[in-house]
Design a protein around this motif. Sequence first.
Motif, PDB file in Angstrom:
ATOM      1  N   ASN A  21       0.819  -1.213   0.000  1.00 20.75           N
ATOM      2  CA  ASN A  21       0.000   0.000   0.000  1.00 20.75           C
ATOM      3  C   ASN A  21       0.856   1.268   0.000  1.00 20.75           C
ATOM      4  N   ASN A  22       2.110   1.104  -0.442  1.00 21.05           N
ATOM      5  CA  ASN A  22       3.046   2.236  -0.601  1.00 21.05           C
ATOM      6  C   ASN A  22       3.357   2.951   0.715  1.00 21.05           C
ATOM      7  N   VAL A  23       3.420   2.183   1.792  1.00 19.39           N
ATOM      8  CA  VAL A  23       3.754   2.733   3.111  1.00 19.39           C
ATOM      9  C   VAL A  23       5.041   2.086   3.616  1.00 19.39           C
ATOM     10  N   ARG A  24       5.976   2.908   4.018  1.00 19.01           N
ATOM     11  CA  ARG A  24       7.176   2.421   4.688  1.00 19.01           C
ATOM     12  C   ARG A  24       7.040   2.715   6.167  1.00 19.01           C
ATOM     13  N   LEU A  25       7.281   1.701   6.998  1.00 18.78           N
ATOM     14  CA  LEU A  25       7.161   1.893   8.431  1.00 18.78           C
ATOM     15  C   LEU A  25       8.226   2.854   8.935  1.00 18.78           C
ATOM     16  N   VAL A  26       7.834   3.713   9.868  1.00 13.99           N
ATOM     17  CA  VAL A  26       8.735   4.700  10.454  1.00 13.99           C
ATOM     18  C   VAL A  26       9.352   4.128  11.726  1.00 13.99           C
ATOM     19  N   GLU A  27      10.591   4.510  11.990  1.00 17.02           N
ATOM     20  CA  GLU A  27      11.214   4.094  13.252  1.00 17.02           C
ATOM     21  C   GLU A  27      10.359   4.528  14.432  1.00 17.02           C
ATOM     22  N   MET A  28      10.215   3.646  15.408  1.00 17.87           N
ATOM     23  CA  MET A  28       9.435   3.943  16.601  1.00 17.87           C
ATOM     24  C   MET A  28      10.230   3.489  17.817  1.00 17.87           C
ATOM     25  N   GLN A  29      10.316   4.350  18.812  1.00 20.47           N
ATOM     26  CA  GLN A  29      11.106   4.075  20.007  1.00 20.47           C
ATOM     27  C   GLN A  29      12.538   3.693  19.626  1.00 20.47           C
ATOM     28  N   GLY A  30      13.044   4.386  18.591  1.00 22.88           N
ATOM     29  CA  GLY A  30      14.417   4.182  18.156  1.00 22.88           C
ATOM     30  C   GLY A  30      14.661   2.890  17.406  1.00 22.88           C
ATOM     31  N   LYS A  31      13.590   2.206  17.007  1.00 22.86           N
ATOM     32  CA  LYS A  31      13.735   0.909  16.354  1.00 22.86           C
ATOM     33  C   LYS A  31      13.107   0.917  14.961  1.00 22.86           C
ATOM     34  N   ASP A  32      13.794   0.262  14.017  1.00 26.76           N
ATOM     35  CA  ASP A  32      13.304   0.130  12.655  1.00 26.76           C
ATOM     36  C   ASP A  32      12.511  -1.171  12.538  1.00 26.76           C
TER      37      ASP A  32
END
Length: 347
Positions: free
Chosen positions: A233-244
């Motif tokens: 769906n053309n979404v790249r997950l963003v780092e969260m709590q310093g984690k990829d």
Amino acid sequence: MKIGVLGVGSLGTIIGALITKGGYDVDLIDINQQNVDGLNQNGAKITGFLDETIPVKAKHPNDLTGKYDVIFLLTKQVYTKDSLESILPFLHDDSVVCTLQNGIPEENVAAIVGKQRTIGGVVGFGATWIGPGISELTTELEVVKKYAFDIGELTGEITERLKTIKDILETVGYCEIITNINGMKWSKLLMNATFSGMSAALGCTFGEVLYNQDAMRSLANIADETIKVARANNVRLVEMQGKDFEFLELEKQEDISEKIAFYEEVWGPHANLKASMLQDLEKGIKSEIDFINGHVSKKGREKNIPTPYNDLVCTLVKKSEETKELPVFVENIKEFNLVSDEQKAFN
């Protein structure tokens, strides 16, 4: 500035109370009159990793007056439409509704209050509602201080109103402004679909999932499905709590062992948490499963991405909703193992 916290359950109680303590004019708005009365009479009592009782001002939606400048939306998604329609008369043209719900509700929220009044948000800590006016903080304070919130405009712009929202939320814990809120929402969706989904499907805490090999094998596949569906769906997950979180994608089942340390580092501090969806099952009320694992399944079907593990979570949670019987770990883990066996046979 007049602020409303709409939906005063586990997180709403803590967030509303700490913003109040921070010196802001806040109404804690909830449809549960017992909860409203308990908050007004006894204050908001926070237990767990924080032990504090804070005097607050709570209201039923029928008793609202005036106009709110900022609304923090913390209702479950099953109540989004009704709750927002009840608050519409109390918004002005420049009011802001900041979504702090699970899942990806921004499209639905914008359709009701207007895209120009909608800001996306993510909560990075957990809580359990104990009873009227009482909520347990189940995430360590150090985590709250570092990773409490992420917020962003749907357009990706950095605006003055975002900075205002950040200042308000930092009475609770650290708040970061980001430019890709959709990617962040999918990262949080992965967090919910994995541990909250499995907690609800198995009837246990996050820790009981984290330290069970069979449960973690299925959970790792839930994460993998979520990442693949997001990318389709053309979404790249963003780092969260310093984690990829993209790191959790699997090329083959043997990769799972390499991911376990990641899961332990990120979710270890949340081990005592029990999914709000499981809390709903315990109360005999409808959960948000359609908006969590169900959202992954729905978006997967649209792009022809198979999601058997997310599908099974939905099936098991809905079964509990219909039968009013709580999930049993030893029985439901067998269902997940069957999916694993089917995958091995297929491959």
